[in-house]
Design an enzyme around this catalytic site. Structure first.
Site, mmCIF file in Angstrom:
data_model
loop_
_atom_site.group_PDB
_atom_site.id
_atom_site.type_symbol
_atom_site.label_atom_id
_atom_site.label_comp_id
_atom_site.label_asym_id
_atom_site.label_seq_id
_atom_site.Cartn_x
_atom_site.Cartn_y
_atom_site.Cartn_z
ATOM 1 N N THR A 129 31.244 24.242 26.618
ATOM 2 C CA THR A 129 29.850 24.273 27.098
ATOM 3 C C THR A 129 29.021 24.998 26.043
ATOM 4 O OG1 THR A 129 29.929 26.431 28.179
ATOM 5 C CG2 THR A 129 30.792 24.578 29.437
ATOM 6 N N CYS A 130 27.747 25.185 26.354
ATOM 7 C CA CYS A 130 26.908 25.843 25.348
ATOM 8 C C CYS A 130 27.279 27.311 25.161
ATOM 9 C CB CYS A 130 25.435 25.699 25.691
ATOM 10 S SG CYS A 130 25.041 26.194 27.356
ATOM 11 N N ARG A 156 30.582 28.575 25.813
ATOM 12 C CA ARG A 156 32.005 28.841 25.631
ATOM 13 C C ARG A 156 32.750 27.602 25.167
ATOM 14 N NH1 ARG A 156 33.515 31.718 29.550
ATOM 15 N NH2 ARG A 156 31.437 32.014 30.390
ATOM 16 N N HIS A 177 40.660 34.373 34.667
ATOM 17 C CA HIS A 177 39.507 34.055 33.813
ATOM 18 C C HIS A 177 38.906 32.706 34.209
ATOM 19 C CE1 HIS A 177 36.995 34.024 30.241
ATOM 20 N NE2 HIS A 177 37.311 32.738 30.127
ATOM 21 N N GLN A 202 25.507 24.978 36.754
ATOM 22 C CA GLN A 202 26.044 23.934 35.880
ATOM 23 C C GLN A 202 27.529 24.090 35.558
ATOM 24 O OE1 GLN A 202 23.607 23.702 32.368
ATOM 25 N NE2 GLN A 202 22.955 21.662 32.978
ATOM 26 N N MET A 216 20.551 19.231 31.530
ATOM 27 C CA MET A 216 19.770 20.433 31.218
ATOM 28 C C MET A 216 18.302 20.076 30.981
ATOM 29 S SD MET A 216 20.477 23.474 28.509
ATOM 30 C CE MET A 216 21.750 24.402 29.302
#
Lengths: 311, 423
Positions: B49-50, B52, B101, B118, B196
């Site tokens: 993702t943006c 991670r 995690h 999201q 987004m």
């Protein structure tokens, strides 16, 4: 209502100082009731300020003086106009920290007015004429708008720098948006140019009228006239630059223009203060009167001598 | 059962690093394929993702799962970063920590904007993409299904998600107000037509934005999104023209290279006449070359510039944090117990099977020796043997099932050795 005569400079100066301190605390912590407290303190100060101005005008008018024609009156008048502007900003932009910039200018003006006092007053008979009133009031409004423009310009530069450095806004206080600051600065630049221009032209008119009527006049190369003309020319060039060159209307350039205008104003006021303006007219008038008196005295003395030496 | 996780996130790595490790869907597909070629018996999921990029690997034993170092090397190979340099930004978790995690990520507790919606769909999508390539994936399936359940529990049992915020909401709500007094007279350009972009447009409309242009490589998608928000769709070829006239630009493409370069901006900069321009570059990798932000009256913000605002968001939700942590603890423990049980299942099965075989052999032998045994008696004898076996096996099996520590396989190993239950 005699208690109103007890209102002193300390009353409203202290109110504004307290309001400034309250504004300052907004940077550090949140307090729900503070905005009401600030409004109350500023409005109380504004009432005291207005009352003081009105009473002083009445008192001095009765004594053949003019409060707004004195340095203190003029400074308090400019401070009064700034407070009106501050209240307007508080209404339009309640969450912003405009008070931290406007109130110090108000306090400085009150301090300057107190320090300079009544000593450099216009002669009331001159100040009461229409063109003199126009001259004084337009310069007063022009000065207040230049000072306000300066505070907006500084806010713009700080906000712009902060945004460029990508600092997030504080949750407690924030600057007005760049767009609002820019538009307000532009408006103030226009108003200040017009008012200073009217002030200068009315001053010239007063001088011309005085000249024709054989009254005392300021020489055209007087530093005060020249510096006023330079200030007006700068404002006019700024305004034209702003209107004709589109990029000048964008962003920091407007802020730089209004900040530079303030610096010109400070120089101009310094010159007026140093060389004297109205008082020079007064002094000039007094010296002409004394010259006339001396001349008349001389004539009389000559007459006496003639008579003594007569046949 | 071995679970391994290697990844980078907004906590440790800057946007410059994350964009080097960002995968679009095609790149992710190629990466997973290459990984499966190298480790065909492991299960792997790539979450990109943006904020991670995380690589989850699972397998029944250590020899089937790549080590963390091998996983890092794979990522380094993809990103082109030297492994030594990249290791500075990577974190590793194994087994319980890896599970915890993932649960935290899915529940949006590890997000830059806590509680944003999201991430859950991105977690689901990551698993689906991996599953398309490699069926079956029993371990990761269970892990990701549990993660989705945990996310739903956190959402329903805490107030972490109330007054939900997102990166677009912060970007638009906070930064536009700093520069523009109003948006109804501004031209707004949205580059990209994904989720987004849609979410950003929602906030832009709420803030008063009316003159909206959506530009996307696929015009159809741009038209669809523009119609949804009463905007106009622009052709990709006209991007420079739209940038020229825009006041606010929100960029959310999945492009692997900047879509607006400095040289492109310089060509249109003169025509803009220094009009203020706010650029919210929410894409990873970034869509605007960072140097554009140095231009006069250009305010360029990337995702990392929202960090401080996101921290405030995190602080605002601090009160709900213990509740969410408790859910994570419970669910992680539960998952590890189930996993542990599941990993012991084959051993238990083999033990029961061995006992059954012995029982059957002994019953057969006894029946051959005995005469005149009626069918009822034979049934009784078989039942007696069965009960005896069960009673004998019950205590050790119960102990094995009740074994608290999922990683402590001592009892299981002992059982295997005692009963000679080889894999």
């Amino acid at each position: 209502m005699t208690w109103l005569y007890g209102i002193s400079i300390t009353c409203f100066a202290a109110s504004y100082l307290v309001a400034f301190c309250l504004e300052l605390t907004r940077v550090f912590f949140r307090a729900p009731l503070r905005k009401y407290l600030i409004n109350a303190v500023v409005l109380a100060g504004f009432f005291a300020h207005s009352t003081y101005m009105v009473l002083q005008t009445q008192v001095q008018f009765a004594g053949a003086g003019l409060f707004l024609g004195s340095w203190s009156g003029w400074c308090f008048g400019a401070a009064w106009l700034l407070i009106v502007a501050y209240l307007w900003v508080r209404f339009r932009q309640p969450q912003t920290l405009a008070g931290l910039f406007v109130l110090p200018m108000v306090i400085c003006l009150i301090g300057a007015g107190t320090w300079l006092g009544q000593e450099l007053a216009f002669p009331a008979n001159e100040a009461r004429t229409v063109w003199n009133a126009v001259h004084g009031l337009s310069l007063l409004v022009g000065t207040a708008t230049v000072i306000l423009g300066f505070t907006f310009g500084i806010m713009y530069l700080l906000q712009s720098t902060r945004l460029k450095k990508k600092r997030p806004p504080s949750r407690l206080v924030r600057y007005p948006s760049l767009e609002w600051l820019q538009e307000s600065s532009e408006t103030l630049l226009l108003v200040s140019t017009v008012m200073i221009g009217v002030g200068l032209l009315s001053g010239v008119l007063v001088n011309v009228i005085n000249q024709r009527m054989g009254e005392t006049v300021l020489p055209w190369n007087d530093p005060v006239i020249i510096s006023s003309a330079i200030l007006f020319t700068w404002l006019l060039i700024s305004l034209l630059f702003n209107l004709c060159y589109r990029p000048a209307r964008q962003g920091r350039k407007v802020a730089y223009l209004v900040v530079a205008s303030f610096l010109f104003l400070v120089v101009e006021l310094g010159i007026v203060l140093y060389f004297g303006h109205a008082t020079r007219q007064q002094e000039s008038a007094e010296s002409q009167i004394s010259l006339r008196q001396e001349a008349a005295l001389g004539k009389r003395q000559v007459g006496l001598v003639d008579r003594e030496a007569g046949p | 059962m071995i679970l391994q996780l290697v990844g980078c996130s907004h906590h440790l790595s800057s946007v410059e690093v994350r964009e080097r490790l960002a995968f679009d869907s095609q790149q992710a597909f190629r990466f997973l394929k290459k990984f499966y070629d190298a480790y065909p018996r492991s299960e792997i999921v790539l979450l990109s993702t943006c904020n991670r990029t995380e690589l989850y690997a699972a397998g029944r034993s250590y020899d089937l799962v790549p080590t963390a170092e091998e996983m890092s090397l794979f990522l380094a190979d993809f990103s082109g970063l030297p492994p030594a340099e990249m290791n500075r930004f990577l974190f590793e978790h194994a087994n319980e920590q890896a599970v915890r995690h993932l649960f935290s990520v899915a529940a949006s507790l590890d997000s830059m904007v806590i509680g944003e919606a999201q991430i859950l769909s991105q977690v689901k999508l990551a698993y689906q993409q991996a599953a398309e390539l490699n069926q079956p994936m029993p371990l990761t399936h269970q892990m990701f299904q549990s993660a989705i359940r945990v996310a739903k529990r956190v959402a329903s049992e805490t107030k972490i998600h109330t007054n939900r915020v997102s990166i677009p909401s912060i970007a638009v709500g906070v930064f536009t107000r700093q520069i523009f007094e109003r948006l109804d007279n501004k031209q707004i350009l949205v580059i990209g037509a994904g989720k987004m972009a849609a979410e950003t447009l929602k906030y832009v409309r709420d803030e008063g934005g009316r003159d909206i242009v959506v530009v996307n490589r696929t015009l159809d998608a741009a038209v669809r999104l523009a119609n949804q928000f009463n905007g106009r769709a622009g052709r990709w070829d006209d991007l420079a023209e739209h940038v020229r006239s825009a006041d606010l630009i929100v960029s959310t493409t999945g492009a692997s290279q900047p879509v607006v370069t400095m040289s492109m901006y310089q060509q249109i900069e003169r025509d803009r006449q220094q009009r203020p321009l706010l650029i919210l570059d929410l894409a990873i990798p970034r869509d605007f070359e960072p140097v554009i932000g140095d231009s006069l009256n250009v305010y360029l913000y990337t995702i990392d510039d929202l960090q401080q605002e996101c921290q405030r968001n995190r602080d605002a939700r601090a009160g709900e944090w213990p509740k969410a942590q408790k859910i994570l603890d419970q669910e992680t423990g539960q998952f590890m117990r189930e996993l542990s049980l599941r990993s012991r299942g084959p051993t238990i099965q083999r033990l029961k099977q061995r006992a059954e075989e012995i029982k059957n052999a002994e019953v057969r032998r006894l029946m051959n020796r005995l005469e005149d045994v009626t069918p009822e008696q034979q049934k009784e004898i078989e039942a007696a043997f069965h009960r005896m076996i069960n009673k004998l096996l019950h205590p050790p099996l119960a102990s094995l099932k009740e074994e608290g520590e999922p990683d402590a396989n001592g009892l299981l190993d002992a059982l295997k050795r005692l009963f000679q239950l080889n894999d």
